[in-house]
Enzyme design. Structure first.
Site, mmCIF file in Angstrom:
data_model
loop_
_atom_site.group_PDB
_atom_site.id
_atom_site.type_symbol
_atom_site.label_atom_id
_atom_site.label_comp_id
_atom_site.label_asym_id
_atom_site.label_seq_id
_atom_site.Cartn_x
_atom_site.Cartn_y
_atom_site.Cartn_z
ATOM 1 N N LYS A 24 0.756 -1.298 0.036
ATOM 2 C CA LYS A 24 0.082 0.013 -0.108
ATOM 3 C C LYS A 24 0.790 1.449 0.184
ATOM 4 O O LYS A 24 0.714 2.133 -0.827
ATOM 5 C CB LYS A 24 -0.771 -0.037 1.190
ATOM 6 C CG LYS A 24 -1.517 1.399 1.636
ATOM 7 C CD LYS A 24 -2.531 1.335 2.492
ATOM 8 C CE LYS A 24 -1.785 1.653 3.882
ATOM 9 N NZ LYS A 24 -1.642 3.179 4.132
ATOM 10 N N ASN A 25 1.874 1.382 0.971
ATOM 11 C CA ASN A 25 2.478 2.694 0.862
ATOM 12 C C ASN A 25 3.493 2.861 -0.111
ATOM 13 O O ASN A 25 3.875 4.063 -0.492
ATOM 14 C CB ASN A 25 3.097 2.706 2.570
ATOM 15 C CG ASN A 25 2.029 2.850 3.558
ATOM 16 O OD1 ASN A 25 0.883 3.414 3.263
ATOM 17 N ND2 ASN A 25 2.477 2.609 4.770
ATOM 18 N N CYS A 118 -5.288 7.922 8.620
ATOM 19 C CA CYS A 118 -5.849 7.403 10.007
ATOM 20 C C CYS A 118 -5.433 8.471 10.997
ATOM 21 O O CYS A 118 -4.513 9.205 11.196
ATOM 22 C CB CYS A 118 -4.718 6.394 10.359
ATOM 23 S SG CYS A 118 -5.356 4.982 9.157
ATOM 24 N N ARG A 123 0.083 14.582 13.025
ATOM 25 C CA ARG A 123 0.683 14.148 11.572
ATOM 26 C C ARG A 123 1.179 15.622 11.004
ATOM 27 O O ARG A 123 0.473 15.907 9.890
ATOM 28 C CB ARG A 123 -0.365 13.267 11.003
ATOM 29 C CG ARG A 123 -0.576 12.081 11.464
ATOM 30 C CD ARG A 123 -1.337 11.073 10.695
ATOM 31 N NE ARG A 123 -0.372 10.356 9.644
ATOM 32 C CZ ARG A 123 -0.914 9.417 8.978
ATOM 33 N NH1 ARG A 123 -1.991 8.971 9.095
ATOM 34 N NH2 ARG A 123 -0.254 8.601 8.355
ATOM 35 N N ASP A 306 3.247 0.376 12.216
ATOM 36 C CA ASP A 306 1.917 -0.150 11.760
ATOM 37 C C ASP A 306 1.861 -1.634 12.150
ATOM 38 O O ASP A 306 0.679 -2.008 11.887
ATOM 39 C CB ASP A 306 2.096 -0.147 10.037
ATOM 40 C CG ASP A 306 2.034 1.446 9.597
ATOM 41 O OD1 ASP A 306 1.850 2.414 10.377
ATOM 42 O OD2 ASP A 306 2.718 1.524 8.451
ATOM 43 N N ARG A 398 -9.400 0.216 3.439
ATOM 44 C CA ARG A 398 -8.561 1.309 2.912
ATOM 45 C C ARG A 398 -7.177 0.823 2.357
ATOM 46 O O ARG A 398 -6.538 1.072 1.593
ATOM 47 C CB ARG A 398 -8.445 2.439 3.942
ATOM 48 C CG ARG A 398 -9.412 3.423 3.657
ATOM 49 C CD ARG A 398 -9.005 4.818 4.575
ATOM 50 N NE ARG A 398 -7.828 4.714 4.472
ATOM 51 C CZ ARG A 398 -7.080 5.122 5.360
ATOM 52 N NH1 ARG A 398 -7.309 5.250 6.400
ATOM 53 N NH2 ARG A 398 -5.570 5.313 5.090
HETATM 54 C C1 EPZ Z 1 3.641 6.862 6.537
HETATM 55 O O1 EPZ Z 1 3.071 7.867 7.289
HETATM 56 C C2 EPZ Z 1 2.848 5.777 6.409
HETATM 57 N N1 EPZ Z 1 1.785 6.188 5.551
HETATM 58 C C3 EPZ Z 1 2.182 5.216 7.632
HETATM 59 O O2 EPZ Z 1 1.386 4.138 7.553
HETATM 60 C C4 EPZ Z 1 3.120 4.925 8.764
HETATM 61 O O3 EPZ Z 1 2.775 4.661 10.012
HETATM 62 C C5 EPZ Z 1 4.168 5.910 8.839
HETATM 63 O O4 EPZ Z 1 4.850 6.453 7.632
HETATM 64 C C6 EPZ Z 1 5.541 5.604 9.710
HETATM 65 O O5 EPZ Z 1 6.083 4.569 9.182
HETATM 66 C C7 EPZ Z 1 2.161 6.228 4.287
HETATM 67 O O6 EPZ Z 1 3.070 5.920 3.791
HETATM 68 C C8 EPZ Z 1 1.109 6.871 3.170
HETATM 69 P P1 EPZ Z 1 5.629 10.075 9.018
HETATM 70 P P2 EPZ Z 1 3.717 9.384 7.372
HETATM 71 O O7 EPZ Z 1 5.914 11.409 8.322
HETATM 72 O O8 EPZ Z 1 4.489 9.669 6.050
HETATM 73 C C9 EPZ Z 1 6.293 13.395 12.507
HETATM 74 C C10 EPZ Z 1 -0.576 2.769 7.570
HETATM 75 O O9 EPZ Z 1 -1.037 2.388 8.744
HETATM 76 N N2 EPZ Z 1 6.468 14.286 11.508
HETATM 77 O O10 EPZ Z 1 7.050 9.269 8.778
HETATM 78 O O11 EPZ Z 1 2.520 10.310 7.715
HETATM 79 C C11 EPZ Z 1 4.798 12.905 12.654
HETATM 80 O O12 EPZ Z 1 3.922 13.774 13.380
HETATM 81 C C12 EPZ Z 1 0.193 4.331 7.883
HETATM 82 O O13 EPZ Z 1 -0.446 2.260 6.562
HETATM 83 C C13 EPZ Z 1 6.861 15.547 11.883
HETATM 84 O O14 EPZ Z 1 6.965 15.937 13.137
HETATM 85 O O15 EPZ Z 1 4.526 9.260 8.758
HETATM 86 C C14 EPZ Z 1 4.988 11.440 13.241
HETATM 87 O O16 EPZ Z 1 5.092 11.302 14.640
HETATM 88 C C15 EPZ Z 1 -0.503 4.862 9.083
HETATM 89 N N3 EPZ Z 1 6.955 16.588 10.869
HETATM 90 C C16 EPZ Z 1 6.287 10.872 12.830
HETATM 91 O O17 EPZ Z 1 7.065 12.070 12.306
HETATM 92 C C17 EPZ Z 1 6.682 16.265 9.663
HETATM 93 O O18 EPZ Z 1 6.901 17.049 8.816
HETATM 94 C C18 EPZ Z 1 6.046 9.964 11.725
HETATM 95 O O19 EPZ Z 1 5.460 10.629 10.660
HETATM 96 C C19 EPZ Z 1 6.528 14.770 9.241
HETATM 97 C C20 EPZ Z 1 6.303 14.017 10.261
#
Ligand code: EPZ
Length: 419
Positions: A24-25, A118, A123, A306, A398
């Site tokens: 998916k991702n 989610c 985020r 995840d 989803r």
């Molecule tokens: C991706 O989300 C995945 N989604 C998520 O999968 C997954 O849980 C996550 O990465 C972590 O592996 C997709 O790939 C579409 P992050 P993403 O940016 O990109 C903080 C699932 O269940 N952060 O790595 O949103 C943020 O707040 C989903 O399949 C900042 O502070 O994750 C979070 O605490 C859910 N500033 C952490 O980093 C930023 O600009 C991780 O976020 C960006 C992120």
């Protein structure tokens, strides 16, 4: 579409062989990236999930021609004529904001509504804004829309404050349209980052180092369309492994990449599960009560956030006390209340859940509060005594392709029924 729920009669042992679907991702990053080509791309091994269908609707709304059949998609980007995907679609998923750098590259401007996805905690998108700004874009997020434009995109050094998946993807997608070289420091290392880099390279881009914390991108379009097969879904693979372990099962998962699963496999081995890996298959067998463990979520190659939720469901009946620490998202324990309704004993303090293993869970009505919480409810339902009803199935659809059908084929007593 009418709401649906899952009915699970717990206690059935999972047995047999099952093929994992595409990631998916990886899919949700690669499909938007296909718009950067000057000719059509064919993407294979895509999962047939709701997030992919929402993306198709968004691409069509932008003017692209998209055909999707089986697991194969053909994207013709040559007719794209809009830089503003509709809000009602963009708000349905997180990855819609990957369209911002892509449309910026094509039109030098984009208007993408703030993404949904989610509800698992903060985020933020500040690192995406930082990356795009350093490469020469003006980004403004007032009014719930990511408004981005540029006169010229030029490569730069981007240090990410945290190894965000989203910010790494968005910076890579901006950098391929910029002139000169971009270096991303502290990049995310997830398998889907590597897959996106491989796809971009197959389109003629020059992305090096993906999978390490430093990614170098020599920018410069045009890119051409490509024929590409995406990686198997790491989280679906893990969910199936946990479900097999939870039911004292004997399951062979095929079409997987075992090295992507090392963090989970190590933890399952520690609990007393038998794991055998060979080429693209993972054999999981378990019997008897499993042992409690401690788990800390981290970016790849650490234990994936995840899988935190389905793993916690398994730990509710493991012997002893387990400690699960969630280091990525600040609100990913909401589903714990649902497990408690089934008899689990869990105490959450800040970002840590302490789980006292009980002899058994008992089925009841529970709700899938998000995608992976849904997977946790399914694992709990499979191992519980009696009948579990899970509402909020749309969250599960989803991100998992026919999870109920796959589990049913392994012997689970699971049915999809109207709400
Ligand atoms: C991706 O989300 C995945 N989604 C998520 O999968 C997954 O849980 C996550 O990465 C972590 O592996 C997709 O790939 C579409 P992050 P993403 O940016 O990109 C903080 C699932 O269940 N952060 O790595 O949103 C943020 O707040 C989903 O399949 C900042 O502070 O994750 C979070 O605490 C859910 N500033 C952490 O980093 C930023 O600009 C991780 O976020 C960006 C992120």
């Amino acid at each position: 579409m009418a709401e649906e729920k899952f009915l699970i009669h717990g206690g059935a042992r999972l047995e047999g062989q099952i093929a994992v679907s595409g990631g998916k991702n990886a899919a949700v990053a690669i499909i938007p990236a296909a718009l950067l080509g000057s000719s059509p791309s064919v993407i294979e091994n895509l999962p047939d999930i709701e997030d992919v269908h929402v993306l198709i609707d968004m691409l069509r709304a932008l003017g692209a021609k998209v055909e999707f059949s089986g697991s194969v998609m053909r994207v013709d980007p040559t007719t794209v004529d809009s830089y503003a995907p509709p809000a009602r679609l963009a708000q349905k998923m997180r990855a819609s904001y990957y369209l911002a750098p892509v449309l910026l590259g094509i039109f030098m401007r984009a208007e993408v509504p703030m993404p949904g996805g989610c509800n698992i905690g903060t985020r933020a998108i500040d690192q995406t804004v930082k990356g795009m700004t350093l490469l020469g874009a003006q980004v403004d997020t007032i009014g719930g829309v990511i408004n981005v434009k540029s006169d010229s995109l030029v490569g730069a050094e981007v240090y990410l404050d945290c190894p965000s998946v989203g910010a790494t993807v968005n910076t890579m997608l901006t950098a391929v349209s910029a002139s000169g070289t971009t270096i991303i420091y502290n990049a995310a290392k997830e398998p889907h980052i590597v897959d996106l880099a491989n796809f971009l390279n197959s389109m003629g881009a020059r992305v090096m180092g993906a999978g390490t914390s430093i990614i170098r991108i020599r920018g410069g379009r045009p890119l051409h369309g490509s024929n590409y097969t995406i990686i198997p879904d790491q989280i679906e693979t893990g969910t199936l492994m946990i479900a097999a372990a939870a039911t004292g099962g004997d399951v062979i998962i095929t079409g997987a990449i075992p090295t992507h699963m090392e963090a989970l496999s190590a933890k399952l081995l520690e609990m007393g599960v038998y794991i055998r890996e060979e080429d693209d298959l993972i054999h999981v067998r378990s019997n008897g009560r499993l042992r409690a463990i401690s788990v800390k979520t981290q970016g790849y190659p650490g234990f994936p956030t995840d899988l935190q939720q389905p793993m916690t469901a398994l730990l509710t009946v493991s012997a002893g006390s387990s400690v699960v620490t969630e280091n990525i998202f600040d609100s990913r324990f909401k589903y714990v209340a649902e497990l408690e309704r089934m008899g689990a004993r869990i105490r959450v303090i800040d970002n840590t859940a302490i789980i006292e293993g009980v002899e058994r869970l008992v089925g009841t009505s529970v709700h899938a509060t998000d995608l992976r919480a849904g997977a946790a409810m399914i694992v709990a339902g499979l191992l519980a005594e009696g009948e579990t009803t899970i509402s909020g199935v749309a969250h599960i659809d989803r991100g998992y392709e026919g999870l109920d059908r796959k589990l049913h084929s392994l012997g689970a007593l699971i049915e999809r029924v109207p709400e």
